[in-house]
Design a protein around this motif. Structure first.
Motif, PDB file in Angstrom:
ATOM      1  N   PRO A 118      -0.993   3.290   2.146  1.00 34.39           N
ATOM      2  CA  PRO A 118       0.341   3.059   1.570  1.00 34.39           C
ATOM      3  C   PRO A 118       0.484   3.469   0.119  1.00 34.39           C
ATOM      4  O   PRO A 118       1.599   3.674  -0.354  1.00 34.39           O
ATOM      5  CB  PRO A 118       0.530   1.538   1.733  1.00 34.39           C
ATOM      6  N   GLY A 119      -0.624   3.626  -0.607  1.00 30.59           N
ATOM      7  CA  GLY A 119      -0.549   4.011  -2.006  1.00 30.59           C
ATOM      8  C   GLY A 119      -0.611   5.495  -2.254  1.00 30.59           C
ATOM      9  O   GLY A 119      -0.428   5.952  -3.385  1.00 30.59           O
ATOM     10  N   VAL A 120      -0.858   6.281  -1.208  1.00 32.14           N
ATOM     11  CA  VAL A 120      -0.956   7.735  -1.344  1.00 32.14           C
ATOM     12  C   VAL A 120       0.443   8.357  -1.350  1.00 32.14           C
ATOM     13  O   VAL A 120       1.282   8.025  -0.515  1.00 32.14           O
ATOM     14  CB  VAL A 120      -1.805   8.336  -0.203  1.00 32.14           C
ATOM     15  N   ASP A 121       0.674   9.255  -2.299  1.00 29.22           N
ATOM     16  CA  ASP A 121       1.971   9.933  -2.410  1.00 29.22           C
ATOM     17  C   ASP A 121       1.837  11.408  -2.041  1.00 29.22           C
ATOM     18  O   ASP A 121       0.786  12.020  -2.266  1.00 29.22           O
ATOM     19  CB  ASP A 121       2.510   9.832  -3.838  1.00 29.22           C
ATOM     20  N   LEU A 122       2.908  11.949  -1.492  1.00 30.80           N
ATOM     21  CA  LEU A 122       2.964  13.378  -1.152  1.00 30.80           C
ATOM     22  C   LEU A 122       4.056  14.052  -1.969  1.00 30.80           C
ATOM     23  O   LEU A 122       5.151  13.512  -2.120  1.00 30.80           O
ATOM     24  CB  LEU A 122       3.258  13.573   0.338  1.00 30.80           C
ATOM     25  N   VAL A 123       3.754  15.228  -2.469  1.00 29.54           N
ATOM     26  CA  VAL A 123       4.754  16.066  -3.121  1.00 29.54           C
ATOM     27  C   VAL A 123       4.805  17.371  -2.335  1.00 29.54           C
ATOM     28  O   VAL A 123       3.780  18.033  -2.158  1.00 29.54           O
ATOM     29  CB  VAL A 123       4.395  16.364  -4.591  1.00 29.54           C
ATOM     30  N   ILE A 124       5.976  17.738  -1.847  1.00 30.75           N
ATOM     31  CA  ILE A 124       6.117  18.949  -1.034  1.00 30.75           C
ATOM     32  C   ILE A 124       6.745  20.049  -1.879  1.00 30.75           C
ATOM     33  O   ILE A 124       7.824  19.873  -2.451  1.00 30.75           O
ATOM     34  CB  ILE A 124       6.995  18.682   0.209  1.00 30.75           C
TER      35      ILE A 124
END
Length: 326
Positions: free
Chosen positions: A123-129
């Motif tokens: 839940p703490g991992v972020d994605l930038v596309i």
């Protein structure tokens, strides 16, 4: 400059500012105040003898010296972290941010379910596309600003690695109520009805044979097998009418509605576009080559535990998508 004078923490500051291009964001990433980041950057500038970053608006732009030293420096930092074992990875505790290059089709069918899975296990991992259609994609991977790219690549340079995610063919999408919707499509239909096609770069961007080559990385520009279509319609004696060509797959439903146009798209996209909508999908009346979707990354990230975990999550997601295609 003597290496004995170098504080490795300064190199981590360089990495954060180079990738974030903003002192506040770099500070948040390093758990440092903006003042502490500025102080460390001043020490690094004195050490290197170059400004390294110039303020522009609210951001920081790297100088030529910073741009030149970044690839080798970032690569060295990854190797040091891996060698010392200082980069353990625990998905449920991680707050890492991964930058993925993908077009809107891949974002729809791969990244969206991946994001839902990450919400449960990390839940703490972020994605930038970032758009995989950008002309400097290979450069961004080289510089470490993109962690991984997902797409169709005909050629991958030796400094990068690739993993096969899934293979798929093409389908045709049309509106419900289209004159050809209640029967099997024929070549006559493709000759009669104009087409909506996907292309993220033509000859003006250097595309050759449906691919754009940059720094040894050849990425697909046309999202359909043009050669197979044209050869099939030679029998009908009429070339295909490519009435609308768009770079964004999610614009296709709006373009098709209220028209008799057809659209040739990757099978996974056809499934996504026709799910619960006023569009339907049909098989091609000719044989087209299957395309292989791959993940591409720089070899410096081969042994990064977090990166390896992300690659496995993406591969698992893609396998689920491929299985649903039947």
């Amino acid at each position: 400059m003597s290496i004995g004078r170098t504080d490795l923490n300064l190199l981590k500051v360089f990495e954060a500012v180079y990738e974030e291009r903003n002192l506040i964001l770099a500070g948040k990433r390093l758990n440092l105040t903006q003042s502490a980041v500025s102080h460390a950057l001043r020490r690094l500038r004195e050490l290197v003898g170059d400004e390294l970053f110039m303020r522009m608006g609210k951001g920081m732009v790297p100088t030529g010296r910073a741009t030149a030293m970044a690839p080798a420096l970032l690569d060295s930092l990854r190797r040091i972290e891996n060698a010392l074992g200082v980069a353990p990875f625990s998905p449920e505790k991680s707050t890492r941010r991964f930058v993925i290059a993908a077009n809107d089709h891949v974002t729809e069918v791969i990244v969206a379910p991946l994001s839902r899975a990450l919400q449960q296990v990390a839940p703490g991992v972020d994605l930038v596309i970032r758009p995989s259609t950008r002309l400097d994609l290979a450069e961004q991977i080289d510089l470490g600003r993109i962690n991984l790219a997902i797409g169709i690549f005909a050629q991958v340079p030796s400094r990068m690695n690739a993993q096969t995610l899934m293979s798929q063919g093409e389908l045709i999408v049309m509106c419900k109520g289209h004159p050809a919707s209640r029967r099997k499509l024929t070549l006559r239909d493709l000759a009669k009805y104009p087409l909506v096609t996907l292309s993220v770069g033509g000859q003006e961007e250097g595309a050759v044979g449906g691919f754009i080559v940059e720094r040894g990385l050849a990425r697909q520009s046309e999202m359909f097998d043009r050669r197979a279509l044209e050869m099939a319609l030679q029998e009908a004696g009429t070339p295909p009418r490519l009435r609308v060509t768009v770079p964004h797959s999610l614009a296709i439903p709006a373009l098709l509605r209220g028209t008799q146009m057809l659209s040739i798209v990757p099978a996974s996209l056809a499934v996504a576009l026709t799910k619960g909508s006023d569009l339907i999908r049909r098989r091609l009346p000719y044989e087209a080559a299957a395309e292989t979707l791959r993940a591409v990354w720089h070899t410096r990230d081969d042994h990064d535990l977090g990166h390896a975990w992300l690659r496995q999550m993406i591969a698992t997601t893609a396998q689920t998508v491929e299985s649903a295609l039947g």
